[in-house]
Design an enzyme around this catalytic site. Structure first.
Site, short mmCIF file in Angstrom:
data_model
loop_
_atom_site.label_atom_id
_atom_site.label_comp_id
_atom_site.label_asym_id
_atom_site.label_seq_id
_atom_site.Cartn_x
_atom_site.Cartn_y
_atom_site.Cartn_z
N GLU A 1 0.84 -1.20 0.00
CA GLU A 1 0.00 0.00 0.00
C GLU A 1 0.87 1.24 0.00
O GLU A 1 2.02 1.21 0.47
CB GLU A 1 -0.86 0.01 1.28
CG GLU A 1 -2.32 -0.24 1.06
CD GLU A 1 -3.07 0.88 0.33
OE1 GLU A 1 -2.49 1.56 -0.54
OE2 GLU A 1 -4.25 1.04 0.61
N ASP A 2 0.31 2.32 -0.50
CA ASP A 2 1.02 3.59 -0.43
C ASP A 2 0.94 4.20 0.96
O ASP A 2 1.92 4.62 1.54
CB ASP A 2 0.48 4.58 -1.49
CG ASP A 2 -1.03 4.74 -1.46
OD1 ASP A 2 -1.71 4.06 -0.66
OD2 ASP A 2 -1.56 5.54 -2.26
N ASP B 1 -4.09 4.98 6.36
CA ASP B 1 -4.67 6.21 6.91
C ASP B 1 -5.71 5.81 7.97
O ASP B 1 -5.34 5.49 9.10
CB ASP B 1 -5.26 6.99 5.73
CG ASP B 1 -5.76 8.36 6.09
OD1 ASP B 1 -5.31 8.93 7.09
OD2 ASP B 1 -6.62 8.90 5.34
N PHE C 1 -1.96 15.86 4.12
CA PHE C 1 -2.34 15.20 2.88
C PHE C 1 -1.12 15.25 1.97
O PHE C 1 -0.57 16.32 1.70
CB PHE C 1 -3.54 15.89 2.21
CG PHE C 1 -4.11 15.01 1.14
CD1 PHE C 1 -5.04 14.04 1.44
CD2 PHE C 1 -3.65 15.12 -0.17
CE1 PHE C 1 -5.52 13.18 0.46
CE2 PHE C 1 -4.13 14.28 -1.16
CZ PHE C 1 -5.06 13.30 -0.85
N ARG D 1 0.96 12.18 -9.13
CA ARG D 1 1.50 10.84 -8.85
C ARG D 1 2.95 10.72 -9.32
O ARG D 1 3.71 9.93 -8.79
CB ARG D 1 0.68 9.76 -9.58
CG ARG D 1 -0.73 9.57 -9.03
CD ARG D 1 -1.32 8.29 -9.61
NE ARG D 1 -2.75 8.19 -9.43
CZ ARG D 1 -3.36 7.72 -8.33
NH1 ARG D 1 -2.64 7.32 -7.31
NH2 ARG D 1 -4.67 7.65 -8.26
P1 IMP Z 1 -7.68 4.37 4.38
O1 IMP Z 1 -8.71 3.38 3.98
O2 IMP Z 1 -8.30 5.59 5.04
O3 IMP Z 1 -6.56 3.82 5.23
O4 IMP Z 1 -7.10 5.01 3.08
C1 IMP Z 1 -6.21 4.42 2.32
C2 IMP Z 1 -6.10 5.08 0.97
O5 IMP Z 1 -6.50 6.47 0.95
C3 IMP Z 1 -4.65 5.10 0.61
O6 IMP Z 1 -4.30 3.89 0.01
C4 IMP Z 1 -4.57 6.26 -0.34
O7 IMP Z 1 -4.91 5.82 -1.62
C5 IMP Z 1 -5.62 7.22 0.16
N1 IMP Z 1 -4.98 8.27 1.00
C6 IMP Z 1 -5.03 8.40 2.33
N2 IMP Z 1 -4.32 9.47 2.74
C7 IMP Z 1 -3.78 10.01 1.62
C8 IMP Z 1 -2.91 11.13 1.37
O8 IMP Z 1 -2.46 11.86 2.26
N3 IMP Z 1 -2.58 11.34 0.07
C9 IMP Z 1 -3.03 10.57 -0.96
N4 IMP Z 1 -3.84 9.52 -0.77
C10 IMP Z 1 -4.21 9.24 0.51
MG MG Z 2 -4.02 3.50 -1.92
#
Ligand code: IMP
Ligand code: MG
Length: 185
Positions: free
Chosen positions: A105-106, A109, A158, A171
Site C-alpha cells: 500500500e502507499d 490512513d 495530505f 502521482r
Molecule cells: P484508508 O482506507 O483511510 O486507510 O485510506 C487508504 C487510501 O486512501 C490510501 O491507500 C490512499 O490511496 C488514500 N490516501 C489516504 N491518505 C492520503 C494522502 O495523504 N494522500 C493521498 N492519498 C491518501
Molecule cells: Mg491507496
C-alpha cells in the site's frame, strides 16, 4: 539532473520526504522483507494505483523469487456521509492459497481499506499475509490495523507524489510533498 518545470501555480509543493530518503528507506524495507521471506517465493500484491511506484522500487530491491498482481479498492470513508465501507473495484486473479503474500500500500490512513483487503485475502488462505505500507498516518486510524513493514510514520498531512495523488494529479512527482488544496470560493 533536469529541473522539474512548475506544473501549476501552486507548484513546487513543500517536500516532506525526499527521493533520497525514500530510496534509502525502501532498501531497508526490502532487506527486512527478504530476511522474513527466508528464501521462499513471494506474491507481491499492489493496491492500485497509489502503490505502483513504491512496489516497482521495492520489488527491484528484493533478491527473492516474486510474482506480482494488483487489486483496486475505493473507500467511501472520506465522505462526510460515509459508513466507512469499501468497494472492491478490481480483485486479484492470482492463486493466493498457500502463498506468502505481501500486500503493498502507499499509505495507511484510517485503515478501512487495508482492513477490508486483509479480510478479503484471508478468506483465500494465504500461507502468510504481510502488509508493507510506505507511509502510516496513525493519528487518523479508525480500524485497529497495523502494517508489518512501515516506511515512514507521518503526521496528518495530505501528501502527494511517488504514486500518491490529489484528484489523480501529482502521482509522478519523485518526492513526497504536502498538498494543501486551494480554498474554493
Ligand atoms: P484508508 O482506507 O483511510 O486507510 O485510506 C487508504 C487510501 O486512501 C490510501 O491507500 C490512499 O490511496 C488514500 N490516501 C489516504 N491518505 C492520503 C494522502 O495523504 N494522500 C493521498 N492519498 C491518501
Ligand atoms: Mg491507496
Amino acid at each position: 539532473m533536469t529541473e522539474l518545470k512548475p506544473l501549476t501555480p501552486t507548484f513546487p509543493l513543500p517536500v516532506l520526504l525526499s527521493r533520497d530518503q525514500i530510496h534509502n528507506r525502501v532498501q531497508e524495507l526490502a532487506a527486512a522483507i527478504t530476511k522474513d521471506a527466508a528464501g521462499e517465493p513471494l506474491l507481491v500484491l499492489g493496491v492500485l494505483k497509489g502503490s505502483i511506484i513504491f512496489l516497482a522500487d521495492l520489488a527491484r530491491a528484493l533478491p527473492v523469487e516474486c510474482s506480482f498482481d494488483f487489486l483496486a479498492a475505493a473507500s467511501y470513508g472520506r465522505s462526510i456521509h460515509s459508513s466507512g465501507s469499501v468497494h472492491l473495484k478490481k480483485d486479484t486473479d492470482a492463486e493466493i492459497a498457500d502463498k506468502h503474500v505481501i500486500l503493498v500500500e502507499d499509505i495507511l490512513d484510517t485503515g478501512i481499506t487495508l482492513n477490508y483487503l486483509c479480510k478479503h485475502l484471508h478468506l483465500r488462505h494465504p500461507r502468510t499475509l504481510r502488509v508493507a505500507t510506505l507511509l502510516d498516518k496513525p493519528s487518523r486510524r479508525r480500524e485497529p490495523i497495523a502494517a508489518d513493514y512501515v516506511g515512514f510514520t507521518i503526521p496528518d498531512h495530505f501528501v502527494v507524489g511517488y504514486g500518491m495523488d490529489y484528484a489523480e494529479r501529482f502521482r509522478n512527482l519523485p518526492d513526497i510533498c504536502i498538498y494543501t488544496p486551494e480554498p474554493t470560493s
